[in-house]
Design an enzyme around this catalytic site. Sequence first.
Site, PDB file in Angstrom:
ATOM      1  N   CYS A 118      -0.555   7.096  16.804  1.00 18.20           N
ATOM      2  CA  CYS A 118      -1.501   6.015  17.092  1.00 18.20           C
ATOM      3  C   CYS A 118      -0.933   4.710  16.522  1.00 18.20           C
ATOM      4  O   CYS A 118      -0.919   4.518  15.308  1.00 18.20           O
ATOM      5  CB  CYS A 118      -2.844   6.374  16.460  1.00 18.20           C
ATOM      6  SG  CYS A 118      -3.939   4.989  16.120  1.00 18.20           S
TER       7      CYS A 118
ATOM      8  N   CYS B 245      -3.021   2.762  14.069  1.00 18.14           N
ATOM      9  CA  CYS B 245      -3.140   3.408  12.761  1.00 18.14           C
ATOM     10  C   CYS B 245      -1.941   3.012  11.886  1.00 18.14           C
ATOM     11  O   CYS B 245      -2.078   2.811  10.682  1.00 18.14           O
ATOM     12  CB  CYS B 245      -3.185   4.929  12.888  1.00 18.14           C
ATOM     13  SG  CYS B 245      -4.538   5.516  13.921  1.00 18.14           S
TER      14      CYS B 245
END
Lengths: 512, 123
Positions: free
Chosen positions: B43, B46
């Site tokens: 991600c 993230c």
Amino acid sequence: MAALCRGRHRWKRTSSLHVLTRTLTGNYDYDLVVIGGGSGGLACSKEAAQLGQKVAVLDYVEPSVQGTKWGLGGTCVNVGCIPKKLMHQAALLGTAVKDAKKYGWQISGPICHDWATMAEAIQNHVRSLNWGHRVQLQDKKVKYLNIKGSLVDEHTVKGLTKAGKEMTLTAKDIVIATGGRPNYPTNIPGAMEHGITSDDIFWLKKSPGKTLVVGASYVALECAGFLTGIGLDTTVMVRSIALRGFDQQMAGLVTDYMDAYGTKFAWKCVPKSVEKLSSGALQVTWTDTHTGDEHKDTYDSVLWAVGRAPETKALGLDKLGVELKKETGKIILGSDESTSVPNIYAFGDIGEGRPELTPTAIKAGKLLARRLTGHSTELMNYDNVPTTVFTPLEYACVGLSEEEAEKRHGKDGIEVYHAFYKPLEFIVAERDASQCYLKVVCERGGQQKILGLHFTGPNAGEVTQGFALGFQCGATYSHLLQTVGIHPTCAEEVIKVNITKRSGLDATVTGC
Amino acid sequence: MAHYEEMAVHGYDDFCQAVSERKGKDIFVYFSGNKDAQGKSWCPDCVTAEPVVRGQMTHLPEGSVFIYCQVGERAYWKDSNNDFKKALKLSGVPTLLRYGTPQKLVEEECFKSELVRMMFTED
């Protein structure tokens, strides 16, 4: 008048000194300090920050008499519009479930409502809104201070933190948007110790049980409405008339529906005292002003909905000479939201003569911010503000009441088109639609400009929002005639209205 | 020594276990997509947010708990029926939340150090 001139004059002065003024703000901690973090205060502070100002907003909630507190966002978010509409929805769903059987849904046995489940869901949503506002303020670089602010002078605000620590801020301009709080009656023994207000009802963890709602404002009727809807024994005690200030024919339809729906009404009654019994129940003694007789009954809760008072007492306004209207305690404002003291502005519920509504506070706040930053001269237009009362049968209106239109134009100067209609959905559900009604109050001559539009029925607010746009554009009855309805809806009945009160003909609409 | 407890969990069951063992505590949870063997999450947001969040951890309240929760692989996350979406109503990763409260920061909000600091320092 003078204030209006002063407002315009001040702007002219500011525009020529604009460059100079900008550099002068270096002397103050902030360009703008807003006292009050409700619908108005937040809108104003965020707009000003977006336009480049250094802004601080102070929000503080003095706990209610019963100790209820809440977070950032003001009345609307915490103890007004939002929880109200959600509880109203909870009640409507109860009615819908009953209707559902007629539409084929197999629902075994009577349904019952759990207050705690509803309250938790609503309270969690409100808390997420409090957080959302916090994030927004931080994001838009508005300094948020959870302190109780008061004025020291026209450029200085002092605040008290929860811990009792004092701090001061200086600002070029100060805006007061502290709103209001519910009134408690002053001369009824036991009222404060044992009664609650709208500040408390939405935050109760346990059901209020059998409730007496004292008052006949929209707050009283909306609360009584949803309490009845979720199955509680509810009585409304009315001193004189319901929905003062609203069209009284429509007010009658609203209360007639509530009466048929199961809410009890004690008309022309005035409470005398509230006592707590050893059982914990509240015994209320009241006088029926019609007969002079005294009555008693017991309730689990007493909800006072007898008006709201502006939050001005702790602001130190008298020290600065900010003029208040004696009768209401609200701040006297110019059309540009200026007060009697230069650099101090106020708007929202705190303003004398202003509607106590979130959308007007938000709009007024944004326009004020734009004017203070020299980006605009536009004043807030408080005319043609639509509104809705979210009673079990909702009532929405925009423009003048029939009484007010008559006063201004004479009975012969107006034409009132009206209709009793039946929502299609009610028919299958075998619901009583006797109070579903609408009227369009128009000027009698010329194109028949619409002066006021009134509608009772399901989703009245949704129905009326679009018509408010038409109203703002100066819609006439002939415009209505030129518009095609959407079928099948309740709203189309507004478009189709053609029977006048003057004709005396039966205004009941027959199906298509 | 840190004034807060930090721990790492993988997946929903692990997460629930960690939370139930710390009842009554102020728990902050950072949900991230799983990291690969090289320590990089699938991600990208993230990856961006993690240093920002870690940079503010000195502001965590005394006695609080910080849980770093890897939610799973991309395919698991994309399934709208996954446990995190169903039970915790997570809408995206990264999400930083204060357990049991409505306080949360989602996706790009986690990139903003002032918002992270605000969550750690406000009550």
